[in-house]
Design an enzyme around this catalytic site. Structure first.
Site, PDB file in Angstrom:
ATOM      1  N   CYS A 156      -9.364  -2.707 -11.386  1.00  0.00           N
ATOM      2  CA  CYS A 156      -8.515  -1.862 -10.537  1.00  0.00           C
ATOM      3  C   CYS A 156      -7.070  -2.201 -10.878  1.00  0.00           C
ATOM      4  O   CYS A 156      -6.803  -2.880 -11.869  1.00  0.00           O
ATOM      5  CB  CYS A 156      -8.829  -2.068  -9.058  1.00  0.00           C
ATOM      6  SG  CYS A 156      -8.603  -3.777  -8.504  1.00  0.00           S
ATOM      7  N   THR A 157      -6.122  -1.762 -10.082  1.00  0.00           N
ATOM      8  CA  THR A 157      -4.717  -1.924 -10.438  1.00  0.00           C
ATOM      9  C   THR A 157      -4.276  -3.391 -10.455  1.00  0.00           C
ATOM     10  O   THR A 157      -3.753  -3.884 -11.449  1.00  0.00           O
ATOM     11  CB  THR A 157      -3.821  -1.131  -9.472  1.00  0.00           C
ATOM     12  OG1 THR A 157      -4.265   0.217  -9.419  1.00  0.00           O
ATOM     13  CG2 THR A 157      -2.362  -1.169  -9.926  1.00  0.00           C
TER      14      THR A 157
END
Length: 302
Positions: A203-204
């Site tokens: 994810c980020t």
């Protein structure tokens, strides 16, 4: 003056997150602090000791009984103070990324400090104390893992973020929000699992993967696989891996006024075509929205 942006999080139980919220607001929110000190001269809290204007501190600090999620920018001494505050509370910080800002325009308009029910919303009750025991893969080792033909790579972000940029070969769960990730697992994951012994999630910044990896580790469809997550997320990978070795394709969506950055952490504008994807996403994911109305999130299917 030099400004930095710092991203980090912690998955750790906090007994009274609202107390930390109040303490941080007293120190770093000028209006809150002024009202507090004018009405209560005996408070144990003290304003920022860095002698720098706290008005230059911008970003988001989310606190929850599950931990913290921080994206904050300003002068390094102020940022150091806030990190020290969390360290003194015995809060273990993960996913720490520091970005040097190229100008004095900060990518947040104001400082927001608030307590939330979940540090990142999945709407599934999980024993997050187990997160620390799940494998976190360093950016330097990520390429080897995701190029293994036995590895299924899953993007834990939503469809819009995926279309802007993703790792080569990664699966798009086609979700419009993180809360729909359990629907993807229940309804679609088994179509990708044949011949796969590993599942790698990213994810980020890493915090969504803490929950998505634990969810998969407990789920009946995937608990026999080895579950891995990218330590520090995409931001750590881009900050570590040279462009010529990178398996990242496209832009990375970030949750501030920059909107997207490239592999060099340089802001890139979202085009009209990118904006049109939002409308496409809403139509493409309508089936998830319908399903979620009838889906019970109260337990994990074993």
């Amino acid at each position: 003056m030099v400004f930095e942006l710092r991203n980090y999080y912690a998955i750790t139980p906090l007994k009274r997150p609202y107390v930390l919220e109040s303490e941080l607001k007293k120190r770093y929110t000028p209006q809150y602090a002024n009202n507090t000190y004018s009405n209560n001269k005996t408070t144990s809290s003290s304003p920022s000791s860095s002698h720098l204007p706290t008005q230059q501190l911008k970003g988001t600090i989310l606190l929850s009984s599950e931990g913290i999620n921080v994206a904050i920018c300003g002068a390094p001494p102020l940022l150091d103070e806030i990190e020290s505050f969390f360290v003194k509370q015995a809060i273990p910080l993960r996913g720490h990324i520091t970005t040097q800002l190229r100008n004095e325009i900060l990518p947040f308009k104001k400082l927001k400090i608030k307590t939330t029910q979940e540090v990142v919303a999945l709407k599934v009750p999980l024993d997050l104390s187990r997160c620390a025991s799940l494998p976190h893969v360093a950016p330097q080792d990520w390429n080897q893992l995701i190029t293994d033909p036995r590895t299924l790579v899953i993007d834990s972000r939503n469809n819009y973020e995926y279309v802007l940029g993703h790792f080569k070969g990664a699966i798009n769960p086609l979700t419009s929000s993180f809360r729909e990730f359990p629907l993807f697992v229940d309804h679609m994951l088994d179509t990708y699992l044949e011949g796969k012994t590993n599942i790698a999630l990213y994810c980020t910044g890493g915090i969504r993967c803490e929950k998505s990896s634990l969810f998969l580790a407990l789920h009946k469809k995937s608990r026999t696989r080895d579950i891995y997550q990218l330590d520090g997320g995409i931001l750590a990978y881009l900050n570590t891996i040279p462009t010529r070795q990178s398996l990242w394709q496209g832009l990375c969506f970030v949750f501030d006024d920059r909107a997207t950055i490239d592999s060099q952490f340089i802001q890139r504008p979202i085009t009209m075509q990118d904006q049109a994807l939002q409308g496409y996403q809403a139509k493409k994911l309508s089936r998830y929205t319908i399903q979620s109305q009838h889906y019970h999130y109260g337990h994990i299917h074993h």
